[in-house]
Design an enzyme around this catalytic site. Structure first.
Site, mmCIF file in Angstrom:
data_model
loop_
_atom_site.group_PDB
_atom_site.id
_atom_site.type_symbol
_atom_site.label_atom_id
_atom_site.label_comp_id
_atom_site.label_asym_id
_atom_site.label_seq_id
_atom_site.Cartn_x
_atom_site.Cartn_y
_atom_site.Cartn_z
ATOM 1 N N LYS A 48 0.870 -1.186 0.000
ATOM 2 C CA LYS A 48 0.000 0.000 0.000
ATOM 3 C C LYS A 48 0.899 1.226 0.000
ATOM 4 O O LYS A 48 1.930 1.249 0.688
ATOM 5 C CB LYS A 48 -0.883 0.004 1.256
ATOM 6 C CG LYS A 48 -1.700 1.279 1.462
ATOM 7 C CD LYS A 48 -2.792 1.466 0.412
ATOM 8 C CE LYS A 48 -3.495 2.827 0.540
ATOM 9 N NZ LYS A 48 -4.441 3.081 -0.564
ATOM 10 N N SER A 73 -12.838 5.523 -2.392
ATOM 11 C CA SER A 73 -12.373 6.801 -1.864
ATOM 12 C C SER A 73 -11.686 6.500 -0.534
ATOM 13 O O SER A 73 -12.099 6.965 0.529
ATOM 14 C CB SER A 73 -13.552 7.745 -1.662
ATOM 15 O OG SER A 73 -13.071 8.993 -1.205
ATOM 16 N N ASN A 127 3.981 7.131 -5.973
ATOM 17 C CA ASN A 127 2.607 7.301 -6.451
ATOM 18 C C ASN A 127 2.328 8.792 -6.672
ATOM 19 O O ASN A 127 2.241 9.555 -5.719
ATOM 20 C CB ASN A 127 1.647 6.701 -5.409
ATOM 21 C CG ASN A 127 0.210 6.686 -5.875
ATOM 22 O OD1 ASN A 127 -0.133 7.332 -6.859
ATOM 23 N ND2 ASN A 127 -0.631 5.953 -5.175
ATOM 24 N N CYS A 130 -2.700 9.721 -6.580
ATOM 25 C CA CYS A 130 -3.822 9.374 -5.701
ATOM 26 C C CYS A 130 -4.969 10.348 -5.919
ATOM 27 O O CYS A 130 -4.797 11.558 -5.789
ATOM 28 C CB CYS A 130 -3.426 9.380 -4.235
ATOM 29 S SG CYS A 130 -4.850 8.899 -3.240
ATOM 30 N N GLY A 221 -11.642 -1.705 -12.314
ATOM 31 C CA GLY A 221 -12.369 -2.866 -12.817
ATOM 32 C C GLY A 221 -12.655 -2.795 -14.304
ATOM 33 O O GLY A 221 -12.124 -1.943 -15.028
HETATM 34 O O1 ERO Z 1 -7.795 6.372 -1.836
HETATM 35 C C1 ERO Z 1 -6.733 5.742 -1.920
HETATM 36 O O2 ERO Z 1 -6.100 5.348 -0.919
HETATM 37 C C2 ERO Z 1 -6.250 5.483 -3.283
HETATM 38 N N1 ERO Z 1 -7.150 4.994 -4.177
HETATM 39 C C3 ERO Z 1 -6.811 4.805 -5.482
HETATM 40 O O3 ERO Z 1 -7.640 4.372 -6.296
HETATM 41 N N2 ERO Z 1 -5.569 5.078 -5.892
HETATM 42 C C4 ERO Z 1 -4.627 5.573 -5.032
HETATM 43 O O4 ERO Z 1 -3.507 5.835 -5.487
HETATM 44 C C5 ERO Z 1 -4.977 5.783 -3.666
HETATM 45 C C6 ERO Z 1 -4.039 6.322 -2.710
HETATM 46 C C7 ERO Z 1 -2.802 6.618 -2.907
#
Ligand code: ERO
Length: 311
Positions: A48, A73, A127, A130, A221
């Site tokens: 993560k 979210s 990343n 997000c 998806g």
């Molecule tokens: O909300 C999140 O933790 C999240 N959801 C995503 O679809 N992609 C992300 O990169 C991300 C958090 C970094």
């Protein structure tokens, strides 16, 4: 019949399969990471995305299952960078990509300076995409800001580093992001993150399905597969050969894995379908991919990688 070989390469490490988990899915806690380590046909795992400080994330509900995908979210819930760094240094038993995120460019620099100074030598993914942090844009939609961050990062960072990108939807934007990324010694791009700021409506309740940001959330998806394939293809066509492309988005079958690789993906990640089906999905996908390869007379992934034909 010759055995089908699904082996793939992760920056010099040989993997038994090209399949990864998409960061965020089943990779937050030590227990979940250990589950991934014990999952057959999962070639490598991704943590993560970690921030400097641990985060609770957004309020519930924050994940909602849709017939043709998902909306989330989550808000970057994670146990904090120190936890994931300890995990990859001490507990890791399967090749792992350490995913990191930052709430600001300054945080990204602080985190990567610490990582540079650490004993960790493995791959990391920054990343830049997000979609679910209240008040924060997805950095990689700002090409100049992305360039500034990478320029600063690569002034000191010398270990393997890639980036997680949001989906792009315009050919000019593919040109622009590729021109920025090609300036740096990136190991890889991982494309796509979820399609940000979608909205689903529960018609009975006449309301949104996730709580934060008024119900706006990232889509994943089946519904994102064409966008994912376009991003894999467009970036593979534009990036330096030295930058690998990790394809993520919309994989529910071995055929989807095949098409990601045909578009140029070196490795392929699965997110929403793991939520729907559990970790057994990897055995099914590997079998389905082998069946397709056998039918087509392919023995290795490089027999068809990137060989998508145009009309
Ligand atoms: O909300 C999140 O933790 C999240 N959801 C995503 O679809 N992609 C992300 O990169 C991300 C958090 C970094």
């Amino acid at each position: 019949m010759t055995e089908i070989d699904l082996s793939a390469d992760l920056f010099g490490q040989t993997l038994t399969s090209p399949l990864l988990n998409a960061s965020g899915v089943h990779c937050q806690t030590k227990e979940e990471l250990n589950d991934l380590a014990n999952t057959s046909n999962l070639g490598a795992m991704v943590t993560k995305s970690a921030t400097l400080q641990a985060r609770e994330g957004n309020p519930n509900p924050r994940y909602y299952d849709l017939e043709n995908g998902s909306i989330n979210s989550m808000g970057l819930p994670n146990l904090g960078y120190d936890f994931y760094l300890d995990y990859v240094l001490q507990e890791q038993t399967k090749p792992t990509i350490l995913s990191v995120a930052a709430l600001s460019a300054a945080d990204a620099i602080t985190l990567l300076k610490d990582l540079q100074a650490s004993d960790y030598q493995g791959p990391t993914e920054l990343n830049l995409s997000c979609p679910n942090i209240v008040g924060e844009p997805q950095l990689a939609y700002d090409f100049e800001a992305t360039d500034r961050v990478l320029s600063e990062v690569f002034s000191f960072y010398t270990k393997p580093l890639g980036v997680k990108l949001p989906p792009y939807f315009d050919l000019v934007h593919f040109d622009k992001i590729a021109a920025v990324l090609n300036k740096y010694p990136l190991t890889h791009v991982n494309t796509i993150n979820s399609i940000g700021n979608g909205l689903w409506v529960d018609i009975d309740q006449e309301q949104v399905v996730t709580k934060a940001k008024g119900g706006f959330g990232g889509l994943g998806g089946t519904m994102v597969l064409p966008t994912a394939l376009a991003n894999v293809r467009a970036l593979r066509q534009r990036l330096n050969d030295s930058i690998k492309v990790l394809g993520t988005g919309g994989v529910t079958s071995g055929a989807d894995v095949f098409t990601h690789i045909l578009c140029g993906a070196d490795l392929v990640s699965v997110g929403t379908q793991v939520m729907k089906e559990g970790l057994g999905v990897y055995d099914r996908l590997a079998e389905e991919l082998k069946d397709i390869m056998a039918e087509k007379g392919y023995q290795t992934l490089s027999d068809f990688r990137g060989k998508l034909k145009e009309l």
